[in-house]
Motif scaffolding. Structure first.
Motif, short mmCIF file in Angstrom:
data_model
loop_
_atom_site.label_atom_id
_atom_site.label_comp_id
_atom_site.label_asym_id
_atom_site.label_seq_id
_atom_site.Cartn_x
_atom_site.Cartn_y
_atom_site.Cartn_z
N THR A 1 5.02 2.91 3.95
CA THR A 1 5.50 1.80 3.12
C THR A 1 6.46 0.91 3.89
N GLN B 1 -4.27 -0.98 -0.64
CA GLN B 1 -4.38 -0.10 -1.80
C GLN B 1 -3.33 1.00 -1.76
N LEU B 2 -3.10 1.56 -0.57
CA LEU B 2 -2.08 2.62 -0.46
C LEU B 2 -0.68 2.05 -0.71
N ASP C 1 0.07 -0.43 -2.76
CA ASP C 1 0.20 -0.59 -4.21
C ASP C 1 0.45 0.75 -4.90
N ASP C 2 -0.36 1.75 -4.54
CA ASP C 2 -0.23 3.06 -5.18
C ASP C 2 0.99 3.83 -4.67
N GLY C 3 1.28 3.66 -3.37
CA GLY C 3 2.37 4.42 -2.76
C GLY C 3 3.72 4.06 -3.31
N ARG C 4 3.95 2.79 -3.60
CA ARG C 4 5.23 2.40 -4.19
C ARG C 4 5.45 3.09 -5.53
N GLN C 5 4.40 3.12 -6.35
CA GLN C 5 4.52 3.80 -7.64
C GLN C 5 4.74 5.29 -7.46
N LEU C 6 4.07 5.87 -6.48
CA LEU C 6 4.20 7.31 -6.21
C LEU C 6 5.62 7.65 -5.78
N GLU D 1 2.56 0.07 -17.31
CA GLU D 1 2.12 1.26 -16.57
C GLU D 1 3.28 2.23 -16.35
#
Length: 271
Positions: free
Chosen positions: A12, A65-66, A68-73, A151
């Motif tokens: 990130t 994509q990672l 976008d998803d990684g920040r949420q993770l 979300e």
């Protein structure tokens, strides 16, 4: 394959800066170590995350994509860490957020009457951090305003309120009994969110006051904000066809906290 959060955090940093050297400085690690960790993550995922060439570093579709998803993770992981530590340390504590114009005093009093052993804190939040502070565990629950990114959140509508336009006191429409949106055509608007052509971005209610009073632009605010923040250099005029402002109660989805349940009940008891 278990996704390594440390590698995701390293990724990130590189993805946000698009520079391995600066990312290594931010992370306080050596650049060769960072490069090896990114290559290991790409191997774990079976996908190339960056394009590295003479023009610099850029994300592949898989990398975007990672990101976008990684920040949420990472946000969810930090929230879990904070809540576990809070539960382990005690005493019991509830942090309640609120947006400008929303009063949580009565709800906190009702909650404290039933739970005098719980330490309570109220914290002001802004439009651009209301979701983040709930998801990362800084806040337990909050009274927020729409629009809200849903979300990861549980949302419970509370009430709506009409909106008024903020005008400088010397504006041609100041002092009118009411207005329509058509009356405001051609004005420069101040916006919280990403502005459109001719709009000006602001972050806080206080910034709105200063910009409106200076004649930089105009904006709509909930009626409660106008009531709480009167100023002689600003005129508030009802706008009859403006979409009402929606106030909601929000907390992180999946949280099993009797304190959150109790605070929701305290709010609902006030009608």
């Amino acid at each position: 394959m278990d996704l390594d959060l440390r590698k995701v955090r390293y990724f990130t940093a590189v993805a946000e800066l698009l520079h391995f050297g600066r990312a290594a400085e931010r992370l306080h690690i050596a650049q060769p170590v960072l490069s090896r960790q990114i290559r290991a993550l790409e191997k774990d995922l079976g996908a190339e995350l960056f394009v590295r060439d003479s023009h610099g570093v850029r994300l592949t579709d898989a990398g975007q994509q990672l990101l976008d998803d990684g920040r949420q993770l990472l946000t969810a992981a930090e929230g879990t860490r904070r809540r576990v530590l809070r539960a382990a340390r005690g005493p019991r504590r509830l942090v309640v957020g609120f947006r400008a114009g929303i009063t949580v005093t009565d709800a906190l009093r009702a909650f404290r009457a039933e739970h005098p052993d719980v330490e309570t804190t109220a914290r002001r939040l802004e439009w651009d951090d209301q979701e983040q502070l709930l998801l990362d565990g800084t806040l337990d629950i909050a009274c927020v305003r729409s629009p809200v990114r849903e979300e990861g959140l549980e949302l419970r509508p509370l009430y709506t309120e009409s909106r008024v336009v903020m005008l400088p006191s010397g504006h041609r429409l100041a002092g009118k009994p009411d207005l329509s949106l058509a009356d405001l055509d051609g004005e420069t608007w101040l916006r919280y969110s990403l502005p459109g052509p001719g709009d000006l971005p602001v972050r806080t209610v206080e910034e709105k006051f200063e910009c409106v009073a200076a004649g930089t632009g105009i904006t709509l605010v909930p009626r409660s904000v106008a009531a709480q923040y009167p100023r002689p250099d600003i005129s508030y005029v009802p706008v009859t066809d403006a979409e009402p402002d929606q106030v909601l109660l929000a907390w992180a989805a999946g949280r099993r906290s009797p304190l959150i349940t109790a605070f929701v009940a305290a709010v609902q008891s006030l009608g």
